[in-house]
Design an enzyme around this catalytic site. Sequence first.
Site, short mmCIF file in Angstrom:
data_model
loop_
_atom_site.label_atom_id
_atom_site.label_comp_id
_atom_site.label_asym_id
_atom_site.label_seq_id
_atom_site.Cartn_x
_atom_site.Cartn_y
_atom_site.Cartn_z
N PRO A 89 0.82 -1.21 0.00
CA PRO A 89 0.00 0.00 0.00
C PRO A 89 0.86 1.27 0.00
O PRO A 89 0.40 2.33 -0.39
CB PRO A 89 -0.81 -0.09 1.29
CG PRO A 89 -0.74 -1.52 1.72
CD PRO A 89 0.55 -2.05 1.18
N GLU A 117 0.01 -7.03 8.62
CA GLU A 117 0.26 -5.58 8.51
C GLU A 117 1.36 -5.26 7.50
O GLU A 117 1.65 -4.09 7.24
CB GLU A 117 0.60 -4.98 9.87
CG GLU A 117 -0.56 -4.98 10.86
CD GLU A 117 -1.81 -4.29 10.32
OE1 GLU A 117 -1.71 -3.12 9.93
OE2 GLU A 117 -2.88 -4.94 10.28
N ARG A 155 0.51 -8.95 -21.03
CA ARG A 155 -0.10 -8.46 -22.26
C ARG A 155 0.93 -7.82 -23.20
O ARG A 155 0.68 -7.68 -24.38
CB ARG A 155 -1.21 -7.45 -21.95
CG ARG A 155 -2.37 -8.06 -21.15
CD ARG A 155 -3.44 -7.04 -20.83
NE ARG A 155 -4.04 -6.48 -22.03
CZ ARG A 155 -4.98 -7.08 -22.76
NH1 ARG A 155 -5.43 -8.27 -22.41
NH2 ARG A 155 -5.45 -6.50 -23.83
N ASP A 170 -3.89 -2.63 -34.54
CA ASP A 170 -4.57 -1.87 -35.59
C ASP A 170 -5.38 -0.76 -34.95
O ASP A 170 -5.17 -0.40 -33.81
CB ASP A 170 -5.45 -2.80 -36.44
CG ASP A 170 -6.49 -3.50 -35.58
OD1 ASP A 170 -7.13 -4.42 -36.09
OD2 ASP A 170 -6.65 -3.12 -34.41
C1 9D3 Z 1 -5.94 -2.05 7.60
C2 9D3 Z 1 -4.48 -2.26 7.70
N1 9D3 Z 1 -3.81 -0.99 7.44
C3 9D3 Z 1 -3.51 -0.33 8.72
C4 9D3 Z 1 -3.29 1.11 8.58
C5 9D3 Z 1 -2.57 -1.16 6.66
C6 9D3 Z 1 -2.60 -2.20 5.62
C7 9D3 Z 1 -1.78 -3.30 5.71
C8 9D3 Z 1 -1.79 -4.28 4.72
C9 9D3 Z 1 -3.44 -2.10 4.53
C10 9D3 Z 1 -3.47 -3.08 3.54
C11 9D3 Z 1 -2.65 -4.17 3.65
C12 9D3 Z 1 -2.67 -5.24 2.61
N2 9D3 Z 1 -2.55 -4.68 1.27
C13 9D3 Z 1 -1.58 -5.00 0.43
O1 9D3 Z 1 -0.74 -5.82 0.75
C14 9D3 Z 1 -1.49 -4.31 -0.85
C15 9D3 Z 1 -2.34 -3.33 -1.46
C16 9D3 Z 1 -3.56 -2.70 -1.04
O2 9D3 Z 1 -4.13 -2.97 0.04
N3 9D3 Z 1 -4.12 -1.77 -1.87
C17 9D3 Z 1 -3.59 -1.44 -3.08
N4 9D3 Z 1 -2.46 -1.99 -3.50
C18 9D3 Z 1 -1.86 -2.92 -2.70
S1 9D3 Z 1 -0.44 -3.70 -3.06
C19 9D3 Z 1 -0.42 -4.58 -1.66
#
Ligand code: 9D3
Length: 234
Positions: A89, A117, A155, A170
Site C-alpha cells: 500500500p 500488517e 499483455r 490496428d
Molecule cells: C488495515 C491495515 N492498514 C492499517 C493502517 C494497513 C494495511 C496493511 C496491509 C493495509 C493493507 C494491507 C494489505 N494490502 C496490500 O498488501 C497491498 C495493497 C492494497 O491494500 N491496496 C492497493 N495496493 C496494494 S499492493 C499490496
Amino acid sequence: MKLALITLFPDVIENFKAYGVTGRAVAENKIDLQSFNPRDYATDKHRTVDDRPYGGGPGMVMRCEPLIAAVQAARDWMKDEALVVYLSPQGKRLVQARTEELAVEEQNLILIAGRYEGIDQRAIDNLVDEEISIGDYVLSGGELPALVLIDAILRHVPGVLGHAESAGQDSFSEEALEGGLDWPHYTRPEVFEGQTVPKVLLSGDHKLIEKWRSQQATAKTRKMRPDLILNRKN
Ligand code: 9D3
C-alpha cells in the site's frame, strides 16, 4: 519471462496459470510462473512466518528470515538477476506505462505479496528494488495486486496475446485509444428486448463506424475520466 511469486497462499495463482490468456502463455512456455511459500523456508520449530510488531499495536508482521530464504530460492530457480517488487500500500501507484517497461526491460521478476500488517522493514531494505501499489483502496494482502501486475505485464510479452487481440495491432488497439476509454460494443441479437444496435454499426461504412466509435470514446472519456483528457500527451 520468469516470474516468481512469494506468497503464503500459493493456491491463488493456480487458476491464473490454468485459464485464459495467462493460462495459454504458461502452457506455451512464453512465461514461467512459480510460487515460493515463506512457510516452506521457516527453520524454527513451529515454522512461524509472522510475529508481533515491536513497539506494540494491532496485527502481525511477516518475519525477515523466511522471506529472505524464499526470495533466495526464487533467485536460485531463476539462475539469473531478477528485479524484486514488493506489492505494498506504500508503493508507487501502478500505471500502464510501468507495466510495459517491466515487460520490455526485465527478464526475471520476483514479486513479494505481503499479508497481515506487512513485512519487516529489514526485508524491504535487504531485498526490494521497487514498491508498487495498485490503487488507493485497502485489500487484505498482496496476492491480488501481484496477479493484477502479472496480467498487465504479460499483455506486453511477445506472443502472449493472439494476433486479433494484440496490444498495438490496428485501429482497434489499446494504442488507438491513446489513453482514453473504449467505445460501446454490441453483438447479436440485433434486437434484444426491444433495444436495438446503433444503425451505423450495421451500415458497413467503415469510415463512418470509425468516426462514430471515436466520438463515443471521446464523449465517454470526457464524462467519466476528464483527468485522462487533461493529462493526455497529444
Ligand atoms: C488495515 C491495515 N492498514 C492499517 C493502517 C494497513 C494495511 C496493511 C496491509 C493495509 C493493507 C494491507 C494489505 N494490502 C496490500 O498488501 C497491498 C495493497 C492494497 O491494500 N491496496 C492497493 N495496493 C496494494 S499492493 C499490496
